[in-house]
Design a protein around this motif. Structure first.
Motif, PDB file in Angstrom:
ATOM      1  N   ALA A 193       1.710  38.253 132.562  1.00 60.14           N
ATOM      2  CA  ALA A 193       2.598  39.391 132.316  1.00 60.14           C
ATOM      3  C   ALA A 193       1.737  40.540 131.814  1.00 60.14           C
ATOM      4  O   ALA A 193       0.853  40.349 130.963  1.00 60.14           O
ATOM      5  N   TYR A 194       1.978  41.723 132.347  1.00 66.25           N
ATOM      6  CA  TYR A 194       1.185  42.895 131.989  1.00 66.25           C
ATOM      7  C   TYR A 194       2.086  43.912 131.291  1.00 66.25           C
ATOM      8  O   TYR A 194       3.119  44.327 131.832  1.00 66.25           O
ATOM      9  N   GLU A 195       1.689  44.290 130.086  1.00 62.60           N
ATOM     10  CA  GLU A 195       2.438  45.272 129.309  1.00 62.60           C
ATOM     11  C   GLU A 195       1.496  46.398 128.901  1.00 62.60           C
ATOM     12  O   GLU A 195       0.287  46.192 128.748  1.00 62.60           O
ATOM     13  N   ASP A 196       2.057  47.571 128.709  1.00 63.15           N
ATOM     14  CA  ASP A 196       1.240  48.726 128.341  1.00 63.15           C
ATOM     15  C   ASP A 196       0.499  48.479 127.038  1.00 63.15           C
ATOM     16  O   ASP A 196       1.081  48.009 126.042  1.00 63.15           O
ATOM     17  N   ARG A 197      -0.780  48.782 127.067  1.00 60.69           N
ATOM     18  CA  ARG A 197      -1.646  48.742 125.888  1.00 60.69           C
ATOM     19  C   ARG A 197      -1.742  47.350 125.267  1.00 60.69           C
ATOM     20  O   ARG A 197      -2.050  47.203 124.087  1.00 60.69           O
ATOM     21  N   LYS A 198      -1.481  46.340 126.054  1.00 58.88           N
ATOM     22  CA  LYS A 198      -1.619  44.973 125.569  1.00 58.88           C
ATOM     23  C   LYS A 198      -2.414  44.149 126.583  1.00 58.88           C
ATOM     24  O   LYS A 198      -2.379  44.431 127.780  1.00 58.88           O
ATOM     25  N   ALA A 199      -3.116  43.162 126.068  1.00 60.00           N
ATOM     26  CA  ALA A 199      -3.871  42.276 126.957  1.00 60.00           C
ATOM     27  C   ALA A 199      -2.903  41.428 127.787  1.00 60.00           C
ATOM     28  O   ALA A 199      -1.823  41.067 127.299  1.00 60.00           O
ATOM     29  N   PRO A 200      -3.261  41.126 129.030  1.00 60.32           N
ATOM     30  CA  PRO A 200      -2.389  40.261 129.845  1.00 60.32           C
ATOM     31  C   PRO A 200      -2.178  38.916 129.153  1.00 60.32           C
ATOM     32  O   PRO A 200      -3.084  38.378 128.518  1.00 60.32           O
ATOM     33  N   ARG A 201      -0.977  38.379 129.275  1.00 61.31           N
ATOM     34  CA  ARG A 201      -0.696  37.077 128.675  1.00 61.31           C
ATOM     35  C   ARG A 201      -0.114  36.140 129.732  1.00 61.31           C
ATOM     36  O   ARG A 201       0.597  36.566 130.642  1.00 61.31           O
ATOM     37  N   ILE A 202      -0.461  34.863 129.593  1.00 58.16           N
ATOM     38  CA  ILE A 202       0.011  33.851 130.541  1.00 58.16           C
ATOM     39  C   ILE A 202       1.469  33.521 130.233  1.00 58.16           C
ATOM     40  O   ILE A 202       1.820  33.184 129.097  1.00 58.16           O
ATOM     41  N   VAL A 203       2.296  33.625 131.260  1.00 57.79           N
ATOM     42  CA  VAL A 203       3.718  33.328 131.083  1.00 57.79           C
ATOM     43  C   VAL A 203       4.163  32.127 131.920  1.00 57.79           C
ATOM     44  O   VAL A 203       5.322  31.715 131.856  1.00 57.79           O
ATOM     45  N   GLY A 204       3.249  31.583 132.710  1.00 57.82           N
ATOM     46  CA  GLY A 204       3.599  30.430 133.534  1.00 57.82           C
ATOM     47  C   GLY A 204       2.448  30.040 134.440  1.00 57.82           C
ATOM     48  O   GLY A 204       1.341  30.599 134.356  1.00 57.82           O
ATOM     49  N   TYR A 205       2.731  29.080 135.316  1.00 60.82           N
ATOM     50  CA  TYR A 205       1.696  28.559 136.209  1.00 60.82           C
ATOM     51  C   TYR A 205       2.281  28.295 137.594  1.00 60.82           C
ATOM     52  O   TYR A 205       3.478  27.996 137.734  1.00 60.82           O
ATOM     53  N   GLU A 206       1.409  28.417 138.576  1.00 61.68           N
ATOM     54  CA  GLU A 206       1.763  28.017 139.938  1.00 61.68           C
ATOM     55  C   GLU A 206       0.708  27.032 140.422  1.00 61.68           C
ATOM     56  O   GLU A 206      -0.488  27.287 140.307  1.00 61.68           O
ATOM     57  N   ILE A 207       1.163  25.917 140.960  1.00 61.43           N
ATOM     58  CA  ILE A 207       0.255  24.893 141.474  1.00 61.43           C
ATOM     59  C   ILE A 207       0.503  24.735 142.969  1.00 61.43           C
ATOM     60  O   ILE A 207       1.654  24.621 143.415  1.00 61.43           O
ATOM     61  N   ASN A 208      -0.587  24.741 143.714  1.00 63.73           N
ATOM     62  CA  ASN A 208      -0.526  24.603 145.173  1.00 63.73           C
ATOM     63  C   ASN A 208      -1.389  23.413 145.570  1.00 63.73           C
ATOM     64  O   ASN A 208      -2.606  23.433 145.393  1.00 63.73           O
TER      65      ASN A 208
END
Length: 256
Positions: free
Chosen positions: A121-136
């Protein structure tokens, strides 16, 4: 004193004579080498150069394939890594058990891809944070009974597969077909060589060179569309077509 002078002169004469002989021998060797080189240039080494012609031939064989390959994938998304892995593994294990019901052996099922993709998840002025995973996870399936291809593609979706790609058809044991195509290619090259020799006004001599390469062209079917597969849709109509085996040869003949 006079005797010593005489001895010195004799030694000098002997040394000069010996040096002269060595120099003459060396000069003779040089002249002989030059003459040999000139003779080679003027007359040529016997067998060093031969008049030849090179000709190419091609053989083609068309045959129906007897096996199919297809890639089947399970793609799972979730919030936790362990939960997503467990869910994906459960689905893929169910798919493999389903495939065994079509008498597909374990040796014909091969995992070719397993990827974990964090979702950010990308928010203004904040470092990206993991909100989930996708497995293939992708398996390559070898289907020996082509009559079952359409049914497998349709029902594998209901079993848990949510991506199908790279469907292609092949000939499992093609050595006899390649040998037949090679014979055709050689005969083609021989006929061309006879025609060329006649046009040039020369006679074909011994065959002194041979080379071949083989090319194999599978039926150009690369993807099974998801429309109509699973969800109550109709069974996809899969056409196997024909495969083309091509052998190219090159023959080299001496000419008279």
């Amino acid at each position: 004193m006079l005797g010593q002078i005489t001895n010195i002169k004799q030694h000098k004469i002997i040394f000069v004579t010996f040096s002269t002989i060595i120099a003459c021998l060396f000069l003779v060797l040089i002249i002989s080498g030059i003459i040999g080189i000139v003779n080679k240039i003027e007359f040529g080494d016997e067998g060093a150069y031969r008049d030849t012609i090179s000709i190419q031939g091609q053989g083609k064989i068309y045959a129906k394939p007897d096996i199919a390959y297809v890639n089947l994938s399970v793609i799972t998304q979730g919030y936790s890594l362990k939960g997503t892995q467990d869910s994906n593994s459960k689905k893929m294990n169910g798919v493999i058990e389903f495939l065994k019901g079509f008498e597909i052996e374990e040796k014909d099922i091969k995992t070719i891809n397993y990827n974990i993709y964090p979702q950010y998840a990308y928010e203004d002025r904040k470092a990206p944070r993991i909100v989930g995973y996708e497995i293939n996870q992708t398996i390559e399936l070898k289907i020996r009974n082509l009559d079952k291809v359409s049914e497998i593609l349709e029902k594998s979706v209901a079993a848990g597969i949510n991506q199908i790609n790279s469907l292609r058809f092949w000939i499992d044991k093609d050595e006899e077909l390649k040998a037949e195509a090679r014979k055709i290619a050689i005969e083609d090259a021989k006929k061309k060589a006879q025609v060329l020799a006649s046009d040039l006004g020369v006679e074909l001599g011994d065959l002194i060179g041979y080379n071949d390469d083989n090319s194999y062209y599978p039926t150009p079917i690369y993807r099974a569309e998801m429309g109509g597969i699973g969800g109550g849709g109709e069974t996809p109509d899969i056409q196997t077509g024909e495969n083309e085996i091509i052998i190219n040869v090159s023959l080299i003949y001496e000419i008279d």
